[in-house]
Design a protein around this motif. Structure first.
Motif, PDB file in Angstrom:
ATOM      1  N   LEU A  58       5.040 -20.790 -58.106  1.00 52.48           N
ATOM      2  CA  LEU A  58       4.267 -21.426 -57.046  1.00 52.48           C
ATOM      3  C   LEU A  58       4.722 -20.892 -55.694  1.00 52.48           C
ATOM      4  O   LEU A  58       5.849 -21.130 -55.265  1.00 52.48           O
ATOM      5  N   ALA A  95      -3.717 -14.295 -56.987  1.00 50.48           N
ATOM      6  CA  ALA A  95      -3.438 -15.600 -57.599  1.00 50.48           C
ATOM      7  C   ALA A  95      -4.383 -15.924 -58.755  1.00 50.48           C
ATOM      8  O   ALA A  95      -5.553 -15.520 -58.763  1.00 50.48           O
ATOM      9  N   ASP A  96      -3.856 -16.688 -59.727  1.00 48.62           N
ATOM     10  CA  ASP A  96      -4.699 -17.270 -60.773  1.00 48.62           C
ATOM     11  C   ASP A  96      -5.449 -18.481 -60.240  1.00 48.62           C
ATOM     12  O   ASP A  96      -6.601 -18.725 -60.601  1.00 48.62           O
ATOM     13  N   ALA A  97      -4.754 -19.277 -59.421  1.00 50.16           N
ATOM     14  CA  ALA A  97      -5.346 -20.497 -58.883  1.00 50.16           C
ATOM     15  C   ALA A  97      -4.770 -20.773 -57.497  1.00 50.16           C
ATOM     16  O   ALA A  97      -3.597 -20.484 -57.237  1.00 50.16           O
ATOM     17  N   VAL A  99      -3.983 -23.808 -55.024  1.00 52.47           N
ATOM     18  CA  VAL A  99      -3.769 -25.253 -55.036  1.00 52.47           C
ATOM     19  C   VAL A  99      -3.820 -25.769 -53.604  1.00 52.47           C
ATOM     20  O   VAL A  99      -3.094 -25.277 -52.737  1.00 52.47           O
ATOM     21  N   THR A 195       2.687 -27.330 -61.778  1.00 49.91           N
ATOM     22  CA  THR A 195       2.832 -25.978 -62.315  1.00 49.91           C
ATOM     23  C   THR A 195       2.649 -25.961 -63.829  1.00 49.91           C
ATOM     24  O   THR A 195       1.956 -25.091 -64.369  1.00 49.91           O
ATOM     25  N   LEU A 198      -1.096 -26.566 -64.864  1.00 46.75           N
ATOM     26  CA  LEU A 198      -1.932 -25.381 -64.635  1.00 46.75           C
ATOM     27  C   LEU A 198      -1.548 -24.245 -65.578  1.00 46.75           C
ATOM     28  O   LEU A 198      -2.418 -23.468 -66.003  1.00 46.75           O
ATOM     29  N   HIS A 203      -2.940 -20.543 -65.922  1.00 46.87           N
ATOM     30  CA  HIS A 203      -2.745 -20.239 -64.503  1.00 46.87           C
ATOM     31  C   HIS A 203      -1.252 -20.311 -64.177  1.00 46.87           C
ATOM     32  O   HIS A 203      -0.705 -21.402 -63.955  1.00 46.87           O
ATOM     33  N   THR A 204      -0.594 -19.171 -64.149  1.00 42.36           N
ATOM     34  CA  THR A 204       0.844 -19.139 -63.875  1.00 42.36           C
ATOM     35  C   THR A 204       1.166 -18.544 -62.512  1.00 42.36           C
ATOM     36  O   THR A 204       2.253 -18.775 -61.991  1.00 42.36           O
ATOM     37  N   LEU A 206       0.489 -19.019 -59.015  1.00 42.78           N
ATOM     38  CA  LEU A 206      -0.118 -20.082 -58.214  1.00 42.78           C
ATOM     39  C   LEU A 206       0.133 -19.860 -56.728  1.00 42.78           C
ATOM     40  O   LEU A 206       1.208 -19.413 -56.322  1.00 42.78           O
ATOM     41  N   THR A 208      -0.396 -22.040 -53.049  1.00 45.79           N
ATOM     42  CA  THR A 208      -0.829 -23.241 -52.351  1.00 45.79           C
ATOM     43  C   THR A 208      -0.983 -22.935 -50.867  1.00 45.79           C
ATOM     44  O   THR A 208      -0.161 -22.236 -50.282  1.00 45.79           O
TER      45      THR A 208
END
Length: 274
Positions: A58, A95-97, A99, A195, A198, A203-204, A206, A208
């Motif tokens: 993250l 990024a995968d996701a 946040v 974490t 996800l 999704h590792t 990440l 934000t």
């Protein structure tokens, strides 16, 4: 853009030439390509020592004025600049996701992440989809589910909430096309569980983007692995919060400086958990 840290490697003549150097880093002030920035901000590999014992990675991306303001009149854009936006795009491209807190979604007018041709090959090679998913953290789910973020994303938007969230709002989120994930037993999200939840969806990697309250919660829970902080050469004054606004920690946590880039007076720093 110039690299200020790590220090540039000394020039070493190659064995077969007096003019070629081996291992030198270009310190000149020039605009870096997106590929160069992507290499500089690459996530650590899954088997990297710093990833040991962690289900994902993250990282946060925030901008701050010289006097510590996280935004100006509720928005971060007045503190940003061209290079900051390029890095913003690169971090999303890796990024995968993404946040983000519900209040930031409302204040910044979040839209779905878009696919960018510049990162298509890199994402495909990493087994990623065409664009990162947006994962919205919200306890009460007081969100406008008619917005394109929920009704027209390239990849489904995720909503992270607690098991005690209002059932009618959970139903509305799902009806709008969002995937609701529970990361807490009460009404709100347990930041230490985000974490892992996800990672269960693949999704590792990440990212934000805050806001300050959410980022403060991640930091206080020991869930933050990396901070990419852009220091803008402006003074905002006012009453804006600093980039983290959360519960106090018993002992300040140490982060180690990983890199510093500079362009047009902006400092682009990267810190990792020590």
């Amino acid at each position: 853009m110039r690299r200020l840290f790590p220090l540039t490697a000394p020039s070493v003549p190659a064995p077969d030439s007096e003019n070629t150097v081996v291992g030198a880093i270009d310190p000149t002030d020039r605009e870096w390509t997106l590929d160069e920035l992507a290499d500089a901000y690459a996530y650590p590999a899954a088997d990297a020592p710093e990833r040991a014992g962690r289900t994902g990675w993250l990282r946060a991306n925030m901008v701050s004025s010289l006097d510590g303001a996280a935004h100006h009149e509720g928005r971060s854009q007045p503190l940003s600049g061209d290079a900051d936006m390029r890095i913003f795009g690169v971090l999303r491209g890796l990024a995968d996701a993404v946040v983000v807190g519900a209040e930031t979604v409302r204040q910044e007018g979040y839209r779905p992440a878009r696919a960018r041709e510049a990162f298509a090959a890199r994402r495909a090679a990493a087994g990623q989809g065409p664009a990162p998913a947006i994962a919205v953290v919200s306890a009460g789910l007081g969100l406008d589910f008619t917005l394109p973020l929920f009704t027209d994303p390239l990849v489904p938007t995720l909503v992270l909430t607690g098991a005690g969230a209002p059932p009618d709002r959970v139903a509305r989120a799902r009806a709008a096309g969002a995937e609701v994930l529970f990361a807490g037993e009460g009404r709100g999200v347990d930041p230490a569980r985000v974490t892992g939840v996800l990672a269960e969806r693949g999704h590792t990697r990440l990212l934000t983007e805050g806001g300050p309250k959410l980022l403060g919660q991640f930091a206080a829970a020991g869930a933050l692995d990396e901070l990419c902080l852009s220091l803008a050469p402006v003074v905002a004054v006012g009453e804006a919060p600093r980039i983290m606004n959360g519960p106090a920690v018993a002992v300040p946590e140490r982060f180690a400086l990983a890199s510093v880039l500079e362009e047009a007076g902006f400092l682009f720093t990267r810190y990792r958990r020590a």
